[in-house]
Design an enzyme around this catalytic site. Sequence first.
Site, PDB file in Angstrom:
ATOM      1  N   ARG A 112      34.209  31.649  51.216  1.00 55.77           N
ATOM      2  CA  ARG A 112      33.077  32.703  50.693  1.00 55.77           C
ATOM      3  C   ARG A 112      31.666  32.901  50.867  1.00 55.77           C
ATOM      4  NH1 ARG A 112      37.124  36.747  47.243  1.00 55.77           N
ATOM      5  NH2 ARG A 112      38.543  35.539  48.120  1.00 55.77           N
TER       6      ARG A 112
ATOM      7  N   LYS B  59      37.095  24.939  46.198  1.00 54.48           N
ATOM      8  CA  LYS B  59      36.760  26.721  47.153  1.00 54.48           C
ATOM      9  C   LYS B  59      34.952  26.416  47.001  1.00 54.48           C
ATOM     10  CE  LYS B  59      38.809  30.424  48.618  1.00 54.48           C
ATOM     11  NZ  LYS B  59      39.675  31.219  48.842  1.00 54.48           N
TER      12      LYS B  59
ATOM     13  N   ASP C  31      37.086  32.122  54.765  1.00 51.17           N
ATOM     14  CA  ASP C  31      37.495  32.737  53.634  1.00 51.17           C
ATOM     15  C   ASP C  31      37.010  34.241  53.836  1.00 51.17           C
ATOM     16  OD1 ASP C  31      39.387  32.786  52.003  1.00 51.17           O
ATOM     17  OD2 ASP C  31      37.630  33.650  51.008  1.00 51.17           O
TER      18      ASP C  31
ATOM     19  N   THR D 143      50.211  34.344  57.536  1.00 49.37           N
ATOM     20  CA  THR D 143      50.652  35.051  55.795  1.00 49.37           C
ATOM     21  C   THR D 143      51.987  36.474  56.101  1.00 49.37           C
ATOM     22  OG1 THR D 143      48.151  34.363  55.725  1.00 49.37           O
ATOM     23  CG2 THR D 143      49.125  36.196  54.008  1.00 49.37           C
TER      24      THR D 143
ATOM     25  N   GLY E 150      47.210  48.877  52.334  1.00 48.27           N
ATOM     26  CA  GLY E 150      46.313  47.908  52.412  1.00 48.27           C
ATOM     27  C   GLY E 150      47.268  47.189  54.123  1.00 48.27           C
TER      28      GLY E 150
ATOM     29  N   VAL F 298      46.650  41.326  57.522  1.00 43.46           N
ATOM     30  CA  VAL F 298      48.219  40.286  57.580  1.00 43.46           C
ATOM     31  C   VAL F 298      49.200  42.315  57.336  1.00 43.46           C
ATOM     32  CG1 VAL F 298      48.913  39.680  55.133  1.00 43.46           C
ATOM     33  CG2 VAL F 298      46.669  39.191  55.739  1.00 43.46           C
ATOM     34  N   GLY F 299      48.494  43.532  56.652  1.00 40.03           N
ATOM     35  CA  GLY F 299      49.563  44.582  55.834  1.00 40.03           C
ATOM     36  C   GLY F 299      50.305  44.931  57.319  1.00 40.03           C
TER      37      GLY F 299
ATOM     38  N   ALA G 159      48.147  40.511  48.601  1.00 44.24           N
ATOM     39  CA  ALA G 159      46.817  40.390  48.274  1.00 44.24           C
ATOM     40  C   ALA G 159      46.781  39.078  46.720  1.00 44.24           C
ATOM     41  CB  ALA G 159      46.483  41.773  47.207  1.00 44.24           C
ATOM     42  N   ASN G 160      45.515  38.683  46.973  1.00 48.29           N
ATOM     43  CA  ASN G 160      45.321  37.435  46.351  1.00 48.29           C
ATOM     44  C   ASN G 160      44.566  38.286  44.809  1.00 48.29           C
ATOM     45  OD1 ASN G 160      45.438  34.827  46.883  1.00 48.29           O
ATOM     46  ND2 ASN G 160      43.362  35.668  48.310  1.00 48.29           N
TER      47      ASN G 160
HETATM   48  P1  NAI Z   1      41.816  42.705  55.315  1.00 47.35           P
HETATM   49  O1  NAI Z   1      40.095  42.585  55.328  1.00 47.35           O
HETATM   50  O2  NAI Z   1      42.456  42.247  56.443  1.00 47.35           O
HETATM   51  O3  NAI Z   1      42.141  43.784  54.861  1.00 47.35           O
HETATM   52  C1  NAI Z   1      42.275  44.990  53.743  1.00 47.35           C
HETATM   53  C2  NAI Z   1      42.342  46.156  53.930  1.00 47.35           C
HETATM   54  O4  NAI Z   1      43.070  47.100  53.219  1.00 47.35           O
HETATM   55  C3  NAI Z   1      41.479  46.650  54.739  1.00 47.35           C
HETATM   56  O5  NAI Z   1      42.318  47.658  55.993  1.00 47.35           O
HETATM   57  C4  NAI Z   1      41.057  47.830  53.869  1.00 47.35           C
HETATM   58  O6  NAI Z   1      41.089  48.942  54.764  1.00 47.35           O
HETATM   59  C5  NAI Z   1      42.203  48.431  52.653  1.00 47.35           C
HETATM   60  N1  NAI Z   1      42.046  48.413  51.530  1.00 47.35           N
HETATM   61  C6  NAI Z   1      40.952  48.228  50.648  1.00 47.35           C
HETATM   62  N2  NAI Z   1      41.465  48.913  49.482  1.00 47.35           N
HETATM   63  C7  NAI Z   1      42.271  49.762  49.348  1.00 47.35           C
HETATM   64  C8  NAI Z   1      42.607  50.520  48.692  1.00 47.35           C
HETATM   65  N3  NAI Z   1      42.165  50.851  47.109  1.00 47.35           N
HETATM   66  N4  NAI Z   1      44.040  51.130  49.330  1.00 47.35           N
HETATM   67  C9  NAI Z   1      44.227  50.990  50.264  1.00 47.35           C
HETATM   68  N5  NAI Z   1      43.691  50.201  51.072  1.00 47.35           N
HETATM   69  C10 NAI Z   1      43.028  48.898  50.827  1.00 47.35           C
HETATM   70  O7  NAI Z   1      41.713  41.281  54.809  1.00 47.35           O
HETATM   71  P2  NAI Z   1      43.333  40.459  55.245  1.00 47.35           P
HETATM   72  O8  NAI Z   1      43.217  39.027  55.377  1.00 47.35           O
HETATM   73  O9  NAI Z   1      44.279  41.268  55.446  1.00 47.35           O
HETATM   74  O10 NAI Z   1      44.249  40.455  53.635  1.00 47.35           O
HETATM   75  C11 NAI Z   1      43.898  41.250  53.005  1.00 47.35           C
HETATM   76  C12 NAI Z   1      44.267  40.422  51.345  1.00 47.35           C
HETATM   77  O11 NAI Z   1      45.378  39.616  51.302  1.00 47.35           O
HETATM   78  C13 NAI Z   1      43.143  40.326  50.656  1.00 47.35           C
HETATM   79  O12 NAI Z   1      43.472  40.760  49.750  1.00 47.35           O
HETATM   80  C14 NAI Z   1      43.346  38.720  50.654  1.00 47.35           C
HETATM   81  O13 NAI Z   1      42.384  37.865  50.046  1.00 47.35           O
HETATM   82  C15 NAI Z   1      44.643  38.151  50.922  1.00 47.35           C
HETATM   83  N6  NAI Z   1      45.653  36.989  51.447  1.00 47.35           N
HETATM   84  C16 NAI Z   1      44.963  37.260  53.373  1.00 47.35           C
HETATM   85  C17 NAI Z   1      45.188  35.928  53.674  1.00 47.35           C
HETATM   86  C18 NAI Z   1      45.078  35.848  55.398  1.00 47.35           C
HETATM   87  O14 NAI Z   1      45.586  35.122  55.913  1.00 47.35           O
HETATM   88  N7  NAI Z   1      43.927  36.733  55.755  1.00 47.35           N
HETATM   89  C19 NAI Z   1      45.680  34.173  52.727  1.00 47.35           C
HETATM   90  C20 NAI Z   1      46.058  34.895  51.822  1.00 47.35           C
HETATM   91  C21 NAI Z   1      45.754  35.795  51.395  1.00 47.35           C
END
Ligand code: NAI
Length: 370
Positions: A51, A87, A122, A156, A186, A190-191, A266-267
């Site tokens: 990170r 990490k 990360d 994921t 979010g 991933v979402g 989310a983590n």
């Molecule tokens: P990302 O940064 O691509 O997406 C996060 C999204 O959440 C963004 O679109 C952002 O605008 C939105 N967001 C932030 N605060 C918000 C709020 N208060 N309300 C609504 N939306 C909000 O991140 P990614 O990669 O999709 O990861 C999402 C979560 O999953 C993180 O917590 C990450 O640590 C966890 N994670 C991700 C993995 C991966 O493979 N990318 C693996 C394991 C965990």
Amino acid sequence: MAQACEKTLTLEEISVPGYEKIIRVLNREVGLHAIICIHSSVIGPALGGIRIYPYPNEEMALKDVMRLAKAMTYKSLLSECSWGGGKAVIIADPKEDKKKELLSAFAEAVDQLKGEYICAEDVGCSPEDVLIISKTTPYVVGLPHKKSSGNPAVFTAWGTFRGIQSALKKIYDSSDLEGRKIAIQGIGAVGFELAKLLFWAGAHLIISDLDQKKCLELQQLTGAVILSTEEILKTKCDVLAPCAMGGVLNSCTIPLLRCLAVAGCANNQLLNDSDADELASRGILYSPDFIINAGGLINVSLELEAEGYCPIRARNRVNRIYDQLMVIYDIAEQNRFSTHKAALSLGDYRLKYQIGKRIEPPYFHHASLS
Ligand code: NAI
């Protein structure tokens, strides 16, 4: 004791009870200040991302890296990956300070550990950064090349989808998504993928993101209902899927929830461990984050196996998240404690008896690629 590895690179151990090895890495010449944390390598070499973040001070960086490394131990134990938990954090602004010299100096430190810690991308660290690191050390995964495991977010998302199915199975005795209301907080990497999988399986989607453009794009694709970031937590639904930031489940938000289950990627979703008890007492089924979001780890770690990376094996292993969660729900039910406690207890048991200990060494296939 400080150990001079190169003229300007120093590795200094920080002793913290409960942690196997924590190392402060300094190279003043290139402005490197990093911490590598190995929580446990009982089951296998520690695997975990780097990170890069502008922490205001070392204390905060240390706290974060310790929390993250420990979570990796449990993620690996519960997903039966046979890796240890580790990490690294680099105290730097990824937009300003991420110079080649800084990454190379960090890579030297990783190399000094001779495979005790294997790094990956990360937050703040891209596959391209990992590629720079791989020029100095082989102890790295997730490189952008043809034998790589590719985008972890897709796996994921698939694991999270399977986790949502497991929650529905537990609640309704059917994992069918047809007509189920799923609220996603979010819709990032991933979402967004998760939303598409849920849509094709027949779910009604309710979405929220700080980025309205993303919401509108997804709405056009799936007919999702868009809510504000506050409303999404209060909306009546079958499953709430937190897919944004950590700490979203806390004493302020839990009383507002109107879902039957919380299952998202989310983590560190729980602000405190005790928040899991609060969810349980409200009758809300919680899918522990470090199990449901293990798809990315499972996927990338296949790069280190003798056969090399294979997407079909990756998909099949990520599929098992469904069964792994069903076991946790049952342990929690039988013992009348939270699913979070059930997951931690099973992890502790596996660690104590070294269940799933790695026999084969990791294979660094990319080291032989040009
Ligand atoms: P990302 O940064 O691509 O997406 C996060 C999204 O959440 C963004 O679109 C952002 O605008 C939105 N967001 C932030 N605060 C918000 C709020 N208060 N309300 C609504 N939306 C909000 O991140 P990614 O990669 O999709 O990861 C999402 C979560 O999953 C993180 O917590 C990450 O640590 C966890 N994670 C991700 C993995 C991966 O493979 N990318 C693996 C394991 C965990």
